[in-house]
Design an enzyme around this catalytic site. Sequence first.
Site, PDB file in Angstrom:
ATOM      1  N   ASP A  10     -19.315-105.438  54.352  1.00 61.78           N
ATOM      2  CA  ASP A  10     -20.765-105.398  54.511  1.00 61.78           C
ATOM      3  C   ASP A  10     -21.214-106.816  54.912  1.00 61.78           C
ATOM      4  O   ASP A  10     -20.450-107.783  54.755  1.00 61.78           O
ATOM      5  CB  ASP A  10     -21.395-104.987  53.176  1.00 61.78           C
ATOM      6  CG  ASP A  10     -22.890-105.187  53.168  1.00 61.78           C
ATOM      7  OD1 ASP A  10     -23.549-104.695  54.093  1.00 61.78           O
ATOM      8  OD2 ASP A  10     -23.393-105.845  52.229  1.00 61.78           O
ATOM      9  N   ASP A  12     -25.108-108.272  54.866  1.00 58.41           N
ATOM     10  CA  ASP A  12     -26.201-108.881  54.098  1.00 58.41           C
ATOM     11  C   ASP A  12     -25.917-108.794  52.604  1.00 58.41           C
ATOM     12  O   ASP A  12     -25.735-107.704  52.050  1.00 58.41           O
ATOM     13  CB  ASP A  12     -27.521-108.193  54.439  1.00 58.41           C
ATOM     14  CG  ASP A  12     -27.889-108.434  55.890  1.00 58.41           C
ATOM     15  OD1 ASP A  12     -28.036-109.608  56.259  1.00 58.41           O
ATOM     16  OD2 ASP A  12     -27.983-107.465  56.657  1.00 58.41           O
ATOM     17  N   GLY A  53     -32.323-101.138  56.436  1.00 58.08           N
ATOM     18  CA  GLY A  53     -32.812-101.155  57.823  1.00 58.08           C
ATOM     19  C   GLY A  53     -34.213-101.722  57.872  1.00 58.08           C
ATOM     20  O   GLY A  53     -35.104-101.282  57.137  1.00 58.08           O
ATOM     21  N   GLY A  54     -34.411-102.712  58.727  1.00 57.30           N
ATOM     22  CA  GLY A  54     -35.695-103.401  58.786  1.00 57.30           C
ATOM     23  C   GLY A  54     -36.844-102.514  59.247  1.00 57.30           C
ATOM     24  O   GLY A  54     -37.937-102.551  58.687  1.00 57.30           O
ATOM     25  N   ALA A  85     -39.591-109.013  66.943  1.00 57.88           N
ATOM     26  CA  ALA A  85     -40.035-110.383  66.642  1.00 57.88           C
ATOM     27  C   ALA A  85     -39.318-110.905  65.402  1.00 57.88           C
ATOM     28  O   ALA A  85     -38.890-112.070  65.345  1.00 57.88           O
ATOM     29  CB  ALA A  85     -41.550-110.406  66.436  1.00 57.88           C
ATOM     30  N   LYS A  86     -39.164-110.033  64.426  1.00 55.57           N
ATOM     31  CA  LYS A  86     -38.454-110.426  63.193  1.00 55.57           C
ATOM     32  C   LYS A  86     -37.015-110.816  63.504  1.00 55.57           C
ATOM     33  O   LYS A  86     -36.497-111.820  62.970  1.00 55.57           O
ATOM     34  CB  LYS A  86     -38.522-109.270  62.178  1.00 55.57           C
ATOM     35  CG  LYS A  86     -37.759-109.512  60.898  1.00 55.57           C
ATOM     36  CD  LYS A  86     -36.417-108.824  60.912  1.00 55.57           C
ATOM     37  CE  LYS A  86     -35.530-109.220  59.774  1.00 55.57           C
ATOM     38  NZ  LYS A  86     -34.246-108.519  59.777  1.00 55.57           N
ATOM     39  N   THR A 123     -22.413-102.548  58.713  1.00 59.39           N
ATOM     40  CA  THR A 123     -23.692-103.046  58.210  1.00 59.39           C
ATOM     41  C   THR A 123     -24.865-102.261  58.771  1.00 59.39           C
ATOM     42  O   THR A 123     -24.793-101.672  59.846  1.00 59.39           O
ATOM     43  CB  THR A 123     -23.864-104.539  58.571  1.00 59.39           C
ATOM     44  OG1 THR A 123     -25.158-104.979  58.150  1.00 59.39           O
ATOM     45  CG2 THR A 123     -23.755-104.773  60.062  1.00 59.39           C
ATOM     46  N   THR A 124     -25.958-102.352  58.047  1.00 56.01           N
ATOM     47  CA  THR A 124     -27.209-101.731  58.455  1.00 56.01           C
ATOM     48  C   THR A 124     -27.977-102.634  59.422  1.00 56.01           C
ATOM     49  O   THR A 124     -28.836-102.165  60.161  1.00 56.01           O
ATOM     50  CB  THR A 124     -28.038-101.507  57.171  1.00 56.01           C
ATOM     51  OG1 THR A 124     -27.313-100.616  56.356  1.00 56.01           O
ATOM     52  CG2 THR A 124     -29.392-100.962  57.439  1.00 56.01           C
ATOM     53  N   THR A 125     -27.681-103.903  59.373  1.00 55.46           N
ATOM     54  CA  THR A 125     -28.521-104.846  60.120  1.00 55.46           C
ATOM     55  C   THR A 125     -28.255-104.779  61.628  1.00 55.46           C
ATOM     56  O   THR A 125     -27.264-104.233  62.093  1.00 55.46           O
ATOM     57  CB  THR A 125     -28.345-106.284  59.569  1.00 55.46           C
ATOM     58  OG1 THR A 125     -29.499-107.051  59.885  1.00 55.46           O
ATOM     59  CG2 THR A 125     -27.123-106.962  60.157  1.00 55.46           C
ATOM     60  N   ASN A 129     -28.018-109.924  64.754  1.00 57.59           N
ATOM     61  CA  ASN A 129     -28.019-110.690  63.505  1.00 57.59           C
ATOM     62  C   ASN A 129     -26.594-110.987  63.036  1.00 57.59           C
ATOM     63  O   ASN A 129     -26.327-112.051  62.471  1.00 57.59           O
ATOM     64  CB  ASN A 129     -28.744-109.907  62.397  1.00 57.59           C
ATOM     65  CG  ASN A 129     -30.202-109.658  62.718  1.00 57.59           C
ATOM     66  OD1 ASN A 129     -30.743-110.256  63.644  1.00 57.59           O
ATOM     67  ND2 ASN A 129     -30.843-108.781  61.968  1.00 57.59           N
TER      68      ASN A 129
END
Length: 263
Positions: A10, A12, A53-54, A85-86, A123-125, A129
């Site tokens: 994983d 994060d 997830g963002g 943007a994030k 990962t979920t990200t 990233n």
Amino acid sequence: MHPLNALIFDVDGTLADTERDGHRVAFNRAFAEAGLDWVWDEALYGALLAVTGGKERIHHYLHHYNQAFQQPVDLAGFIAGLHRAKTAHYTQLLGEGLIPLRPGVQRLLEEARAAGVRLAVATTTTPENVTALLESTLGSEGCSWFEVIAAGDIVPAKKPAPDIYTWAMAQLALPPEQCLAIEDSDNGVRSVLDAGIRSLLVTTNGYTAEQNFSGASLVVDQLGEHGRPMTLLGGELATMMQGRAMVDLELLRVLHQQTVEKS
Ligand code: XBP
Ligand code: MG
């Protein structure tokens, strides 16, 4: 007898403590830039981490914590723009080199590479990233250390769904019995177990320490480093691992053999 052929990490909370000082800060910068008065403080962000997830997290925030917000007609497009943007703020933060790998991570990666144990990420990200983290910590070749990088929207259902681990194993062409996963959260644990992986190490962090890790083979506070021993916190094999200071490949092979044999 099933050999240990791959470690699936994983990102994060596991490779690095990215949430509080990375993702959270990047979300807040994106909100401010868009003229929104939303502020995700550390406590609120801890609660929001229940949703992986963002984009999904912003959606959850609006529905459960900010119902007063006048939602635009194209809510999905609005959230996608905020999230882009994030991601830009987050990758910039990582580029500044402010977020290191957790203790013992680079040591274990190097040991696995030297031993020919394959490496993957699940990962979920967002993929950018992962690239930014690996390059800012391991150098420009960091991504090449991992044979498979399974990230973000590559599967529609994010953790705790098993899909991202199932996808990673399909790319590796390995069955779950030959893989070991390293996670930091209850959502991650559910994803791993439902993908059929039984060898599971959890390294906890400030946001996840109190979560439920039942089904994990071993739970520790961190992987351990020379001069900074790990603390055993639980898991089915905790008793057997007493006296050990670090998670190394030999420990993972014992963990894998014991776990796979029992199942
Ligand atoms: C952690 C997450 C991610 C990040 C945000 O995933 O839940 O959503 O907080 O990333 P994991 P994005 O522990 O599986 O790596 O904003 O890019 O979605
Ligand atoms: Mg995690």
